[in-house]
Design an enzyme around this catalytic site. Sequence first.
Site, PDB file in Angstrom:
ATOM      1  N   CYS A 128       0.809  -1.222   0.000  1.00 33.81           N
ATOM      2  CA  CYS A 128       0.000   0.000   0.000  1.00 33.81           C
ATOM      3  C   CYS A 128       0.843   1.273   0.000  1.00 33.81           C
ATOM      4  CB  CYS A 128      -0.944  -0.009   1.200  1.00 33.81           C
ATOM      5  SG  CYS A 128      -0.121  -0.268   2.790  1.00 33.81           S
ATOM      6  N   HIS A 241      -3.304   6.184   5.062  1.00 38.70           N
ATOM      7  CA  HIS A 241      -1.880   6.331   5.341  1.00 38.70           C
ATOM      8  C   HIS A 241      -1.394   7.681   4.815  1.00 38.70           C
ATOM      9  CE1 HIS A 241      -1.991   2.297   6.561  1.00 38.70           C
ATOM     10  NE2 HIS A 241      -1.304   1.704   5.602  1.00 38.70           N
TER      11      HIS A 241
END
Length: 337
Positions: A128, A241
Amino acid sequence: MRVAIVGASGAVGQELMRILAERNFPIDDLVLFGSERSAGRKYSFKGRDYEVKFLRHNDDFKDVDIAFTSAGAGTSKEFLGDITKYGAVMIDNSSAFRMDNDVPLVVPEINAEDALDRPRGVIANPNCTTIMMVVVLYPIERLSHIKKVHVASYQSASGAGAAAMAELEQQYKEMVEHGKVTTISKFPHQLAYNVIPQIDKMTETDYTKEEMKMFNETQKIMHSDVRTSATCVRVSSLRSHSESVWFETERPLSVEEIRRALQSAPGVTLVDDPQNYVYPMPLESAGKDDVYVGRVRKDLADDNGCTLWLTGDQIRKGAALNAIQIGEYLVKSGSLK
């Protein structure tokens, strides 16, 4: 078109179903697979209920065209043969095959055509943090070759899955009600009111596996010799994130050049008005498809360097959305069985 989701009850599996519906992915039939614990659960997709089947070594994938797998590296390795032996394309969200030379590692905004050469029938979805960083760096790479990257990540609980998100919420509840945390299972230390400078296991170099993924995967996706030095940190946000990125290019780039490139880049939203304190934050990127970028500025320590801040939804672009975009490319290119 028959589509399978392996790991349907997990956070990424659930997001896959939502995004497949949102983007009207061409599905005639959906097949859900899970562990013995989740087998029998029912989920609604486009007005119809589907029951999770227990994943077994059998011929359940015989008529499947695309299988999205998100059940961990061990499961992906164990069931690769079952999933692909009749021609299904496996789009795998685990770390199992990412650095295998005969498995393409794909971010569609950058190297979609790599997905067409898949001798083992599997395409790997990158990590990711790597996905979000390269989506932003690639338009800059096209201006001038990026030689070095230094990055510090600020990764939310969602990166460790649905159970980890629940644990963070439980820790905050325990702190409020009892003044201390007693539930520590999914993280190596208490995450509530804390940051943990470790994601994944430590390697012999004292870089974690997550940090080494960013080094190796960035080179493979961008077909580049760029060197990436990362420090990956778990923070106590719930979803999305963030990353602070410093990069050095072969020629000096102006902030204006970089902003123009990012404004027109697919999958990127520029949110950058620093004098008015406008910049992207994880609360705003949660649930969104794009990677949001701001704080673009010259690096005071490097004449050929610049730095920026980015944030993106780890479960969407960092996992499920990227996998579905690969699937969409395969459908559009007519490269399925």
